[in-house]
Design an enzyme around this catalytic site. Structure first.
Site, mmCIF file in Angstrom:
data_model
loop_
_atom_site.group_PDB
_atom_site.id
_atom_site.type_symbol
_atom_site.label_atom_id
_atom_site.label_comp_id
_atom_site.label_asym_id
_atom_site.label_seq_id
_atom_site.Cartn_x
_atom_site.Cartn_y
_atom_site.Cartn_z
ATOM 1 N N GLN A 71 0.456 5.833 0.569
ATOM 2 C CA GLN A 71 -0.308 6.846 1.298
ATOM 3 C C GLN A 71 -0.329 8.147 0.508
ATOM 4 O O GLN A 71 0.507 8.382 -0.365
ATOM 5 C CB GLN A 71 0.316 7.093 2.675
ATOM 6 C CG GLN A 71 0.333 5.860 3.573
ATOM 7 C CD GLN A 71 0.934 6.154 4.935
ATOM 8 O OE1 GLN A 71 0.393 6.942 5.711
ATOM 9 N NE2 GLN A 71 2.063 5.533 5.224
ATOM 10 N N HIS A 100 0.839 -1.197 0.000
ATOM 11 C CA HIS A 100 0.000 0.000 0.000
ATOM 12 C C HIS A 100 0.871 1.243 0.000
ATOM 13 O O HIS A 100 2.057 1.200 0.293
ATOM 14 C CB HIS A 100 -0.910 0.016 1.236
ATOM 15 C CG HIS A 100 -0.184 0.302 2.519
ATOM 16 N ND1 HIS A 100 0.641 -0.619 3.142
ATOM 17 C CD2 HIS A 100 -0.136 1.412 3.301
ATOM 18 C CE1 HIS A 100 1.145 -0.104 4.248
ATOM 19 N NE2 HIS A 100 0.688 1.141 4.353
#
Length: 372
Positions: A199, A197
């Site tokens: 951000q 992931h």
């Protein structure tokens, strides 16, 4: 490339957006699960920002982040899909292509509670204010064990489309001055969730590194009448000694004053302020180039299968200094040799006087040596 965007709200009101590139979802024949079955209380964010009069920088105070999820087991990962037999996660669907949602433990939040006074201890030296911005999590894939570098090129293109979408929307929020998209990989970097992931931070101020770059760009413009970041790219392409790869729309190079043991910059040939301004052909090539350089990272040191790294998209500020900015990616690692990290000791941490453990030319030569 066609990408379907579907927005919903999580149980506590945070926004969640699916970006689909696969059937039957991309065509609209089916829709991902939109209902979050969890019983969550609304988040109260009390992050504040205090002005450091000694440096001229704003420092965010986010004490609630001490309680954020830390390296959970794979079967308890909050970024995996929800599904039968497991506790519901941040993603209600039982599968997804790319998903973006507001961080449950944000440093910055649009609803951040303002401090009781405008100054710490009522002293005029120390202004303070609510840390009113936005932090989002970008889940690159539903596959917990896969890294970004292992994604198919089509999925990378979807991720880039999602980042462009979020850059466009977050830049339009009131009070936002810059949007920064980044990925941290590896426990050595400080990652607290192993799921692949990234951000996105939408800042209500200009971070220190951006401020320094804008000051240099402004001086260069006054002296030469030209863009500093464009001149840097053109100079690197002319020299060629640190260029790692060149495409039709992008060039990757090791900067002449690289400070990290492994560092690479990637810049578009056309002057663009941010990801949202890229054309489809530029995004298409970027997906291929990005996978190329990430693959080289994982081959940089023998015996290191997945190099820990930080990859951050530096984008032009939103306000009046926008013309001074220019999109570029900075990708770097703190690993100086196999399984040995560079620590910022006295001179670097205390005084900001950097010492490199190698040379940019050696870094570039190694990147070229390990081409696919």
């Amino acid at each position: 490339m066609t990408i379907r965007r579907t927005a919903t709200a999580l149980a506590d009101g945070r926004e969640l957006i699916y970006f689909d590139d696969s059937e039957p979802y991309v065509s609209g024949a089916a829709t991902r699960q939109l209902h979050d079955t969890r019983d969550l209380s609304p988040i109260r964010v009390e992050s504040t920002m205090r002005y450091d009069v000694l440096s001229g920088e704003w420092v965010t105070m986010a004490a609630h982040r001490m309680d954020r999820t830390f390296l959970p087991a794979a079967d308890a990962c909050p970024l995996c899909p929800s599904g039968p037999g497991r506790t519901p996660t941040e993603i209600p669907a039982d599968d997804y292509d790319v998903a973006v949602f507001e961080n449950r433990f944000p440093s910055l939040a649009t609803g951040a509670v303002a401090p009781p006074t405008d100054h710490v201890d009522s002293e005029s030296l120390w202004p303070q204010r609510a840390a009113a911005g936005r932090c989002e999590v970008v889940c690159f894939t539903s596959d917990h064990g896969r890294s970004f570098a292992e994604l198919p090129v089509g999925r990378v293109r979807t991720v880039l489309g999602a980042l462009a979408d979020r850059t466009r929307e977050l830049s339009a929020l009131p009070g936002i001055e810059q949007v920064y998209c980044f990925e941290n990989r590896g426990e050595e970097i400080g990652v607290t969730l192993a799921h692949p992931h990234g951000q996105i931070y939408a800042y209500p101020m200009l971070p220190a590194n951006t401020g320094a770059l804008l000051r240099q760009s402004e001086r260069h413009l006054a002296r030469t009448g030209r863009s500093l970041l464009r001149d840097v790219l053109e100079a690197e392409r002319r020299a060629g000694s640190r260029v790692v790869l060149e495409g039709e729309h992008w060039t990757a190079y090791v900067p002449a004053a690289a400070r990290w043991p492994v560092e690479l910059h990637l810049a578009p040939h056309r002057d663009v302020p941010d990801l949202a301004a890229l054309e489809a052909v530029e995004l298409d090539e970027l997906a291929h180039v990005y996978l190329d350089i990430l693959g080289r990272l994982d081959r940089f040191f023998e015996g290191v299968e997945r190099l820990p790294y930080i990859a951050g998209w530096h984008q032009a500020p939103v306000g009046e200094q926008r013309a001074l900015g220019r999109l570029h990616l900075q990708l770097f690692s703190l690993m100086r040799s196999p399984h040995r990290m560079k620590f910022l000791a006295g001179s670097e941490s205390g005084m900001g006087a950097w010492v490199s453990d190698t040379t940019p030319e050696r870094i570039a030569a190694r990147f070229r040596e390990i081409a696919p």
